[in-house]
Motif scaffolding. Structure first.
Motif, PDB file in Angstrom:
ATOM      1  N   GLY A   2     -15.584  -4.657  11.004  1.00 32.87           N
ATOM      2  CA  GLY A   2     -16.027  -4.624   9.621  1.00 32.87           C
ATOM      3  C   GLY A   2     -15.496  -3.403   8.892  1.00 32.87           C
ATOM      4  N   LEU A   3     -15.934  -3.226   7.663  1.00 32.26           N
ATOM      5  CA  LEU A   3     -15.443  -2.136   6.828  1.00 32.26           C
ATOM      6  C   LEU A   3     -16.111  -0.816   7.205  1.00 32.26           C
ATOM      7  N   SER A   4     -15.325   0.252   7.195  1.00 32.08           N
ATOM      8  CA  SER A   4     -15.809   1.590   7.553  1.00 32.08           C
ATOM      9  C   SER A   4     -16.337   2.320   6.324  1.00 32.08           C
ATOM     10  N   SER A   5     -16.856   3.514   6.558  1.00 32.87           N
ATOM     11  CA  SER A   5     -17.307   4.345   5.435  1.00 32.87           C
ATOM     12  C   SER A   5     -16.125   4.758   4.561  1.00 32.87           C
ATOM     13  N   ARG A   6     -14.952   4.949   5.184  1.00 30.64           N
ATOM     14  CA  ARG A   6     -13.761   5.260   4.390  1.00 30.64           C
ATOM     15  C   ARG A   6     -13.439   4.097   3.450  1.00 30.64           C
ATOM     16  N   ALA A   7     -13.696   2.871   3.903  1.00 31.09           N
ATOM     17  CA  ALA A   7     -13.476   1.700   3.056  1.00 31.09           C
ATOM     18  C   ALA A   7     -14.427   1.706   1.864  1.00 31.09           C
ATOM     19  N   SER A   8     -15.684   2.129   2.084  1.00 27.64           N
ATOM     20  CA  SER A   8     -16.647   2.224   0.975  1.00 27.64           C
ATOM     21  C   SER A   8     -16.127   3.171  -0.095  1.00 27.64           C
ATOM     22  N   LEU A   9     -15.648   4.337   0.350  1.00 27.15           N
ATOM     23  CA  LEU A   9     -15.100   5.313  -0.592  1.00 27.15           C
ATOM     24  C   LEU A   9     -13.856   4.774  -1.289  1.00 27.15           C
ATOM     25  N   ALA A  10     -13.048   4.032  -0.546  1.00 28.01           N
ATOM     26  CA  ALA A  10     -11.823   3.462  -1.117  1.00 28.01           C
ATOM     27  C   ALA A  10     -12.151   2.451  -2.207  1.00 28.01           C
ATOM     28  N   ILE A  11     -13.153   1.618  -1.966  1.00 30.79           N
ATOM     29  CA  ILE A  11     -13.569   0.639  -2.984  1.00 30.79           C
ATOM     30  C   ILE A  11     -14.034   1.372  -4.237  1.00 30.79           C
ATOM     31  N   LEU A  12     -14.827   2.413  -4.048  1.00 29.11           N
ATOM     32  CA  LEU A  12     -15.341   3.191  -5.181  1.00 29.11           C
ATOM     33  C   LEU A  12     -14.202   3.829  -5.976  1.00 29.11           C
ATOM     34  N   GLN A  13     -13.272   4.480  -5.276  1.00 28.33           N
ATOM     35  CA  GLN A  13     -12.134   5.118  -5.952  1.00 28.33           C
ATOM     36  C   GLN A  13     -11.288   4.102  -6.689  1.00 28.33           C
ATOM     37  N   ALA A  14     -10.993   2.981  -6.028  1.00 26.83           N
ATOM     38  CA  ALA A  14     -10.148   1.957  -6.628  1.00 26.83           C
ATOM     39  C   ALA A  14     -10.819   1.338  -7.855  1.00 26.83           C
ATOM     40  N   ALA A  15     -12.126   1.126  -7.777  1.00 29.65           N
ATOM     41  CA  ALA A  15     -12.854   0.549  -8.913  1.00 29.65           C
ATOM     42  C   ALA A  15     -12.827   1.498 -10.113  1.00 29.65           C
ATOM     43  N   ALA A  18      -4.946  -0.040  13.612  1.00 31.13           N
ATOM     44  CA  ALA A  18      -6.042  -0.018  12.637  1.00 31.13           C
ATOM     45  C   ALA A  18      -6.211   1.357  11.999  1.00 31.13           C
ATOM     46  N   ALA A  19      -6.039   2.423  12.789  1.00 30.33           N
ATOM     47  CA  ALA A  19      -6.205   3.781  12.251  1.00 30.33           C
ATOM     48  C   ALA A  19      -5.173   4.091  11.182  1.00 30.33           C
ATOM     49  N   GLN A  20      -3.960   3.575  11.355  1.00 31.35           N
ATOM     50  CA  GLN A  20      -2.901   3.800  10.368  1.00 31.35           C
ATOM     51  C   GLN A  20      -3.141   2.944   9.130  1.00 31.35           C
ATOM     52  N   LEU A  21      -3.512   1.681   9.329  1.00 28.51           N
ATOM     53  CA  LEU A  21      -3.771   0.794   8.198  1.00 28.51           C
ATOM     54  C   LEU A  21      -4.907   1.324   7.334  1.00 28.51           C
ATOM     55  N   ASP A  22      -5.875   1.956   7.982  1.00 27.80           N
ATOM     56  CA  ASP A  22      -7.046   2.458   7.261  1.00 27.80           C
ATOM     57  C   ASP A  22      -6.684   3.584   6.303  1.00 27.80           C
ATOM     58  N   ARG A  23      -5.522   4.208   6.504  1.00 27.45           N
ATOM     59  CA  ARG A  23      -5.092   5.295   5.616  1.00 27.45           C
ATOM     60  C   ARG A  23      -4.532   4.763   4.295  1.00 27.45           C
ATOM     61  N   PHE A  24      -4.213   3.475   4.250  1.00 33.18           N
ATOM     62  CA  PHE A  24      -3.656   2.901   3.020  1.00 33.18           C
ATOM     63  C   PHE A  24      -4.791   2.425   2.121  1.00 33.18           C
ATOM     64  N   LEU A  25      -4.781   2.888   0.891  1.00 26.80           N
ATOM     65  CA  LEU A  25      -5.797   2.453  -0.066  1.00 26.80           C
ATOM     66  C   LEU A  25      -5.646   0.962  -0.356  1.00 26.80           C
ATOM     67  N   PHE A  26      -4.391   0.520  -0.598  1.00 21.60           N
ATOM     68  CA  PHE A  26      -4.128  -0.880  -0.904  1.00 21.60           C
ATOM     69  C   PHE A  26      -3.070  -1.447   0.034  1.00 21.60           C
ATOM     70  N   LYS A  27      -3.244  -2.706   0.385  1.00 22.09           N
ATOM     71  CA  LYS A  27      -2.164  -3.480   0.986  1.00 22.09           C
ATOM     72  C   LYS A  27      -1.886  -4.638   0.043  1.00 22.09           C
ATOM     73  N   LEU A  28      -0.656  -4.698  -0.468  1.00 26.39           N
ATOM     74  CA  LEU A  28      -0.286  -5.714  -1.444  1.00 26.39           C
ATOM     75  C   LEU A  28       0.724  -6.676  -0.831  1.00 26.39           C
ATOM     76  N   THR A  29       0.391  -7.941  -0.833  1.00 24.05           N
ATOM     77  CA  THR A  29       1.299  -8.979  -0.359  1.00 24.05           C
ATOM     78  C   THR A  29       2.041  -9.537  -1.560  1.00 24.05           C
ATOM     79  N   ILE A  30       3.365  -9.398  -1.547  1.00 25.70           N
ATOM     80  CA  ILE A  30       4.179  -9.796  -2.700  1.00 25.70           C
ATOM     81  C   ILE A  30       4.684 -11.220  -2.501  1.00 25.70           C
ATOM     82  N   ASP A  31       4.334 -12.087  -3.431  1.00 27.72           N
ATOM     83  CA  ASP A  31       4.761 -13.484  -3.367  1.00 27.72           C
ATOM     84  C   ASP A  31       6.142 -13.648  -3.994  1.00 27.72           C
TER      85      ASP A  31
END
Length: 312
Positions: free
Chosen positions: A238-251, A157-170
């Motif tokens: 659930g989502l962390s504070s880093r996730a909140s910042l990530a949503i803001l940056q991505a938006a 989880a700590a490593q996954l949290d460092r990625f801004l996006f995870k994209l699943t390619i169909d």
């Protein structure tokens, strides 16, 4: 047509049927976020990453992860030079603008963790010496979900949290697949050198993204979604504070690549799944009866979005 639109157009011509993934990779670059690509073998993950790196004219390094790759193979090493009779510092592939970490889940946890400092703090520490990385710095990692039980090490989880996006390619559509066949042998994935964007231009875009306006109601909307995930009965993590910042940056990045200087609720909705799904975990009970993507979609629908006219 703006230079950012030209870059998108050139990449879309080079890599067939990956418009959405290319946009998210560009958004990640603009906020110095990292991207995890997940799909079956042969879906063009590596080619897409290489074409993306070539288009921005940055320093590109590729590292094929296997169980015998050591942390020093990633970050670098200090070794004794016989001729100089002294220790010499040699920085590894992380000294690049874009690092392609191919099949990252094949590396051991110790090697995977060697990227944590580089991804979060944009620096590496070798024998007590701290070395800043190039700007911009972005990791594009790939993994194959099919062989998850065959000699692989799932990212914690700590490593996954460092990625801004995870994209699943169909898989590509029939029309896209036919275009791929027609393009074969004509330098697929090759970007026109006349349309390369300089690192200076990327730096200007990065500063412009920082100036994108975010209304207080949008911030409240993001916080409400994040807190909903922390209190949901079927979500264990659930989502962390880093996730909140990530949503803001991505938006903000999503608004910028769509030629807007302000964030709308739709910007948040467009980025929410790639930003959040890999940061969440269902409870044991939730796994039996629910799908994480469906729960997140329901949460976004239940949280009242601010009126767009009031967020400009």
């Amino acid at each position: 047509m703006s230079s950012i639109s030209l870059l998108q157009q050139e990449l879309n011509e080079a890599i067939v049927g990956r418009e959405n993934e290319i946009n998210f990779m560009l958004m990640g670059l603009l906020v110095q976020g990292h991207v995890l690509l997940e799909s079956v073998p042969g879906s063009g993950k590596t080619m897409m990453a290489k074409a993306f790196a070539e288009a921005i004219h940055g320093e590109f390094k590729r590292l094929q992860f296997t169980p015998d790759v050591l942390p020093s193979d990633v970050t670098g090493i200090s070794y004794f030079h016989p001729q100089k009779q002294e220790f010499v510092l040699r920085v590894g592939p992380v000294m690049s603008n874009i690092l392609l970490a191919d099949e990252i889940n094949r590396a051991t946890p110790r090697t995977q963790s060697s990227l944590l400092e580089a991804m979060e703090e944009k620096q590496v520490s070798i024998d007590g010496e701290t070395i800043p990385l190039l700007k911009p710095f972005m990791v594009i990692a790939t993994q194959n979900p099919v062989e998850s039980q065959q000699g692989t090490f799932p990212l914690p989880a700590a490593q996954l949290d460092r990625f801004l996006f995870k994209l699943t390619i169909d898989y590509p559509s029939q029309i896209e697949e036919k275009s791929i066949l027609q393009q074969f042998g004509r330098t697929p994935g090759k970007v026109n050198i006349d349309k390369i964007v300089s690192l200076e231009q990327i730096g200007k875009w990065t500063e412009q993204v920082k100036e994108v306006t975010v209304h207080e109601d949008i911030m409240t909307y993001i916080v409400q979604i994040v807190h909903y995930t922390r209190n949901h009965p079927y979500i264990e993590l659930g989502l962390s504070s880093r996730a909140s910042l990530a949503i803001l940056q991505a938006a903000k990045a999503h608004a910028f690549v769509n030629n807007r200087t302000f964030v709308t609720p739709d910007d948040v909705k467009k980025v929410i799944e790639p930003v959040c799904l890999h940061r969440m975990k269902l409870s044991s009970q939730g796994m039996l009866i629910h799908n994480l993507a469906e729960i997140l979609k329901t949460i976004v629908e239940e949280v009242e979005a601010p009126v767009e006219a009031n967020v400009r």
